[in-house]
Scaffold this motif. Structure first.
Motif, PDB file in Angstrom:
ATOM      1  N   HIS A 205       0.808  -1.213   0.000  1.00 16.95           N
ATOM      2  CA  HIS A 205       0.000   0.000   0.000  1.00 16.95           C
ATOM      3  C   HIS A 205       0.846   1.271   0.000  1.00 16.95           C
ATOM      4  O   HIS A 205       0.394   2.317  -0.441  1.00 16.95           O
TER       5      HIS A 205
ATOM      6  N   TRP B 118      -3.329  -1.357  -3.148  1.00 16.70           N
ATOM      7  CA  TRP B 118      -2.554  -0.171  -3.491  1.00 16.70           C
ATOM      8  C   TRP B 118      -3.399   0.752  -4.344  1.00 16.70           C
ATOM      9  O   TRP B 118      -4.092   0.307  -5.264  1.00 16.70           O
ATOM     10  N   LYS B 119      -3.374   2.038  -4.031  1.00 14.87           N
ATOM     11  CA  LYS B 119      -4.138   3.035  -4.775  1.00 14.87           C
ATOM     12  C   LYS B 119      -3.214   3.805  -5.705  1.00 14.87           C
ATOM     13  O   LYS B 119      -2.251   4.425  -5.256  1.00 14.87           O
ATOM     14  N   ASP B 120      -3.518   3.748  -6.993  1.00 16.53           N
ATOM     15  CA  ASP B 120      -2.721   4.455  -7.991  1.00 16.53           C
ATOM     16  C   ASP B 120      -2.924   5.965  -7.796  1.00 16.53           C
ATOM     17  O   ASP B 120      -4.043   6.463  -7.942  1.00 16.53           O
TER      18      ASP B 120
ATOM     19  N   GLU C 123      -6.287   7.005  -9.137  1.00 12.04           N
ATOM     20  CA  GLU C 123      -7.062   6.700  -7.927  1.00 12.04           C
ATOM     21  C   GLU C 123      -7.776   5.348  -8.005  1.00 12.04           C
ATOM     22  O   GLU C 123      -8.695   5.079  -7.241  1.00 12.04           O
ATOM     23  N   ASP C 124      -7.336   4.497  -8.931  1.00  9.95           N
ATOM     24  CA  ASP C 124      -7.851   3.132  -9.015  1.00  9.95           C
ATOM     25  C   ASP C 124      -7.127   2.255  -7.999  1.00  9.95           C
ATOM     26  O   ASP C 124      -5.932   2.440  -7.737  1.00  9.95           O
ATOM     27  N   TRP C 125      -7.868   1.287  -7.450  1.00  8.73           N
ATOM     28  CA  TRP C 125      -7.294   0.364  -6.484  1.00  8.73           C
ATOM     29  C   TRP C 125      -6.817  -0.908  -7.173  1.00  8.73           C
ATOM     30  O   TRP C 125      -7.486  -1.428  -8.066  1.00  8.73           O
TER      31      TRP C 125
END
Length: 236
Positions: free
Chosen positions: A66, A142-144, A148-150
């Motif tokens: 993360h 993990w959030k890009d 903001e995609d997971w």
């Protein structure tokens, strides 16, 4: 390490083997795969955080923590496995091991035995009874920062080899017995972690046989890859 595995089971067979409840409630399309490689999306079983019931989700093989600043820094190959001996000592694995354990459905895995300086022979390892089983794993989300995609991803835990696997390789993936699934998946008590399950599977309950060297190419994915292969003379 464990860098390749195979799964003959489709979504329905996984649901039955791991007691996931009503099949129609599972929206995922999961097909058999005979040469599973890192960075691909694979079915993983965990306990739902809200209901506590088992659920199947699709995750990327190769855990991206993360705290990663970018996906480029964790392409998956360095985190496809987590050594049982360092789960508690390394920050990368410590929190997932306490809070985010999972099952990775499989029917077998591949390892390569070095025959000489130029040749390696792949072997398939499975349970003698032919039943699907589960690797013990850990996962993270993990959030890009750009989109903001997971992304949810997992790692397969490895242990010292049992007597059978040691004839081919010096590590083996951790395999869990069905009677230990509930305790492994439990997310309600992060202080009572199942350290005692971090051990090699019984060699007497497993089988091994040579397979077609074509399994070494990620482009090949067919049922015959995990079948017994007739080695040429003097190849073993």
């Amino acid at each position: 390490m464990c860098g390749r595995y195979f799964r003959r089971s489709d979504k329905q067979r996984i649901a039955e083997a791991f007691h996931l409840g009503v099949f129609d409630d599972l929206p995922l399309e999961v097909a058999p795969s005979y040469n599973i490689v890192p960075t691909t999306m694979q079915p993983v079983i965990r306990n739902n955080r809200d209901t506590g019931e088992r659920e199947m989700v699709v995750m990327r093989w190769g855990m991206v923590p993360h705290f990663a600043k970018s996906l480029a820094g964790f392409k998956g190959f360095s985190t496809i496995n987590a050594k049982a001996e360092t789960l508690l000592s390394k920050p990368l694995w410590r929190v997932p091991f306490h809070r985010r354990r999972c099952l990775i459905p499989a029917d077998g895995f591949y390892e390569w035995k070095r025959l000489n300086e130029k040749t390696k022979q792949p072997y398939a390892f499975a349970l003698r009874n032919g039943e699907p089983f589960a690797f013990g794993g850990v996962w993270d989300a993990w959030k890009d920062p750009a989109t903001e995609d997971w992304l949810q991803s997992f790692s397969i835990i490895t242990t010292e080899p049992n007597e059978l696997t040691a004839t081919v390789h010096d590590r083996m993936p951790m395999i869990l017995k069905p009677s230990d699934y509930d305790r492994w998946l439990d997310r309600t008590d992060s202080d009572r972690i199942p350290v005692d399950l971090l051990k090699p599977y019984e060699a007497g309950e497993m089988s091994a046989h040579p397979v077609d060297p074509r399994v070494g190419s990620v482009r090949n994915n067919e049922p015959g890859l995990c079948a017994l292969w007739d080695c040429p003379p003097n190849s073993q």
